[in-house]
Design a protein around this motif. Structure first.
Motif, short mmCIF file in Angstrom:
data_model
loop_
_atom_site.label_atom_id
_atom_site.label_comp_id
_atom_site.label_asym_id
_atom_site.label_seq_id
_atom_site.Cartn_x
_atom_site.Cartn_y
_atom_site.Cartn_z
N ASN A 109 -54.43 31.52 54.27
CA ASN A 109 -53.24 31.13 53.50
C ASN A 109 -52.36 32.34 53.21
O ASN A 109 -51.12 32.26 53.28
N GLU A 110 -53.00 33.46 52.92
CA GLU A 110 -52.25 34.69 52.65
C GLU A 110 -51.53 35.15 53.91
O GLU A 110 -50.36 35.55 53.86
N GLU A 148 -48.52 32.86 54.56
CA GLU A 148 -47.42 33.15 53.64
C GLU A 148 -46.66 34.40 54.07
O GLU A 148 -45.42 34.42 54.09
N ASP A 149 -47.40 35.44 54.45
CA ASP A 149 -46.76 36.69 54.88
C ASP A 149 -45.99 36.49 56.20
O ASP A 149 -44.88 36.99 56.36
N THR A 205 -44.72 33.68 57.58
CA THR A 205 -43.52 32.84 57.48
C THR A 205 -42.42 33.51 56.66
O THR A 205 -41.23 33.23 56.85
N ALA A 206 -42.80 34.41 55.75
CA ALA A 206 -41.79 35.16 55.00
C ALA A 206 -41.11 36.18 55.90
O ALA A 206 -39.90 36.44 55.77
N LYS A 263 -41.75 22.80 59.13
CA LYS A 263 -42.43 23.13 57.88
C LYS A 263 -43.92 23.26 58.16
O LYS A 263 -44.52 22.36 58.75
N TYR A 320 -47.58 23.59 56.47
CA TYR A 320 -48.23 23.36 55.19
C TYR A 320 -49.53 24.14 55.04
O TYR A 320 -49.90 24.53 53.93
N SER A 321 -50.23 24.36 56.15
CA SER A 321 -51.51 25.07 56.02
C SER A 321 -51.95 25.60 57.38
O SER A 321 -51.50 25.15 58.44
#
Length: 439
Positions: A360-361, A364-365, A367-368, A381, A383-384
C-alpha cells in the motif's frame, strides 16, 4: 515421463487447426494453402491430470522431390522419431486418398502407437460414408471437427489412455529444482559436472527418470537441490533445424519441472536466435532465470570486457532484464561455486512475499509520482495492490476499469516493485481486476 504426441498427415488436412484446438490458443499459423506449417511447433498440454507435449508438423507429400518438400519430410520424420504416440490426421471431405495410404505405411515403419483421426466431420449422420478409413487397419478411427471442437475431447481421452503413471520423482517443496538449458555445445555437460564436483556438494546418484533428462539430487550447504540436466543431446543429424528442435523440446520439458533455469551461453560466440528462443521458454514459463556465460576462460579480456559483454546480453535478451548474469569457466571451475549461491538467492526472490502495508505504501508513492492515466476522458483509479502468489511473485491491482490499465502503467508499477523489493532473477506477474460492488 515426458510423453510426446506428434500430429502427422498430408498437407491441408487440418493439423494446425487441431493443434490450436488442443492447446487452446492460436499458436500455429492456420491457412488454407497447403504447406504453411513447415517447422514443428510444440506446446505442453494437460488433460484430466495428465501432461504431454503436442507437436504440430508440416504435411508429408510422399511423392514430392523438391527441396522444400524434402526438408519438411525430414522434419516430420524427426518428430515421429521423438514421439511416443502419433495422431494420423486425414480429411473426411477428400476421403481416403492414395497419399494417406502412403503416409500410413511410413508411420507403420516407426512401430509407434498410432491413433487414426478423421477431421472435418461436421455431420455425424453421414458417418456410414466414412467406413473406408477402417481399411487402413489402424483400429477404430476417431471422427472429429477440429474447427468446431466436435469429439476433440474424445480424442484427448484416447491420448491419455496411452500415458502411464508419471515416472518423474516428486520432491519436497523445500527442494530447489534447477534446469540446465541452452543450445548444443555451449558446455552444459561440463557445467553440470563442475557444479556437482564442488567440494561442498554431496552427490547422490539417481538414474535417468525421464526420456530426455537426468535428475541429480544433491545438497549444497544444507540446501537440498536437484539438477535437471538436458545436456545429453545426441546429434542425430547435421541439419541445424533438427538440432534446434531437440534442444527446444527438451528445454520446454525440463523447464516445466523446474523452479529455476540456468540459461547457458557460449562466451566465444555471438548470441543466436536459438539462444533467445530457449531463454524465452524459461521466461514464458514463469521460472526464475540465471544467465550463465560459460567458456569465459577462452575470451581475451581488458578492464572493460565484462561490461561490454553484459551490455550486449542486456540488448539481445532485453525481455529478461531481471535475470542476473554470471561469467564462469566450467573447464577451470572458476566462479562455478558462485552459481550455487546465486541459485539460493534467486529462489528467495522467486518465493518472496511482501506484506500488504508495504504494498500500500509503494502504491501510494508510485501514484503520487506518476498519476494513473486518463484514457478517452476516463481516469484510471487504483484501489489496492496485493500479492496473490509466489513462484513467480504475482500481484493484483484492483481498479475501476481494467480497460484503462495500460500496459505501460503496469510496467511502471512492476519497475517500482523491483526498485523497492529487488525481485532479481524472477519474473513478476501483475494483473488487473475490476473492483466489485461489495469490495
Amino acid at each position: 515421463m515426458n510423453f510426446t504426441v506428434a500430429i502427422v498427415g498430408r498437407p491441408n488436412v487440418g493439423k494446425s487447426t487441431l493443434f490450436n484446438r488442443i492447446v487452446g490458443k492460436r499458436i500455429s499459423i492456420v491457412d488454407d494453402k497447403p504447406g504453411v506449417t513447415r517447422d514443428r511447433i510444440y506446446a505442453l498440454v494437460e488433460w484430466k491430470g495428465k501432461k504431454f507435449t503436442i507437436v504440430d508438423t508440416g504435411g508429408i507429400e510422399p511423392g514430392g522431390t523438391d527441396l522444400m518438400t524434402t526438408q519438411v519430410r525430414r522434419q516430420v520424420e524427426f518428430a515421429i522419431e521423438s514421439a511416443n504416440l502419433i495422431i494420423f490426421l486425414m480429411d473426411s471431405r477428400d476421403g481416403l486418398l492414395p497419399a494417406d495410404e502412403e503416409v500410413a505405411n511410413i508411420l507403420r515403419k516407426s512401430r509407434k502407437p498410432i491413433i487414426a483421426v478423421v477431421n472435418k466431420v461436421d455431420d455425424y449422420s453421414m458417418k456410414t460414408g466414412l467406413y473406408e478409413f477402417y481399411r487402413l487397419g489402424l483400429g477404430e478411427p476417431v471422427f472429429i471437427s477440429a474447427l468446431h471442437g466436435s469429439n476433440v475431447g474424445d480424442l484427448l481421452d484416447r491420448i491419455v489412455e496411452f500415458i502411464g503413471e508419471s515416472e518423474e520423482p516428486e520432491y519436497d517443496e523445500s527442494v530447489i529444482k534447477v534446469a540446465v538449458i541452452g543450445r548444443p555445445n555451449v558446455g552444459k555437460s561440463s557445467l553440470v559436472n563442475a557444479l556437482l564436483g564442488e567440494e561442498r556438494v554431496i552427490v547422490s546418484d539417481v538414474p535417468g527418470t525421464t526420456r530426455d533428462a537426468i535428475d541429480t539430487p544433491f545438497e549444497y550447504e544444507g540446501q537440498q537441490m536437484v539438477l535437471i540436466d538436458t545436456a545429453g543431446l545426441r546429434r542425430k543429424s547435421r541439419i541445424k533445424e533438427d538440432i534446434e528442435f531437440y534442444s527446444h523440446l527438451r528445454a520446454l520439458q525440463a523447464v516445466e519441472r523446474a523452479d529455476i533455469a540456468l540459461v547457458v551461453l557460449d562466451a566465444t560466440e555471438e548470441i543466436t536466435e536459438q539462444d533467445k528462443k530457449i531463454a524465452g521458454i524459461a521466461h514464458e514459463s514463469g521460472r526464475g532465470i540465471i544467465i550463465v556465460v560459460n567458456k569465459w576462460d577462452l575470451v581475451e579480456k581488458d578492464d572493460k570486457t565484462i561490461y561490454r559483454y553484459t551490455e550486449n546480453i542486456r540488448d539481445e535478451l532485453a525481455f529478461i532484464q531481471y535475470a542476473p548474469v554470471i561469467f564462469v569457466s566450467a573447464k577451470t571451475k572458476k566462479r562455478v561455486n558462485k552459481i550455487l549461491e546465486l541459485i539460493r538467492f534467486v529462489m528467495d526472490q522467486y518465493t518472496f512475499r511482501i506484506d500488504k502495508a508495504a504494498l500500500n505504501e509503494l502504491l501510494e508513492d508510485a501514484t503520487a509520482l506518476v498519476a494513473p492515466p486518463t484514457i478517452k476522458g476516463r481516469k484510471l483509479k487504483i484501489y489496492s495492490l496485493e500479492q496473490t502468489g509466489i513462484k513467480p511473485p504475482t500481484f493484483v491491482l484492483t481498479v475501476n476499469d481494467t480497460e484503462l490499465l495500460h500496459f505501460s502503467y503496469v510496467r511502471y508499477i512492476e519497475n517500482k516493485l523491483r526498485e523497492r523489493f529487488g525481485l532479481e532473477g524472477t519474473p513478476v506477474v501483475l494483473k488487473g481486476r475490476n473492483r466489485k460492488r461489495n469490495d
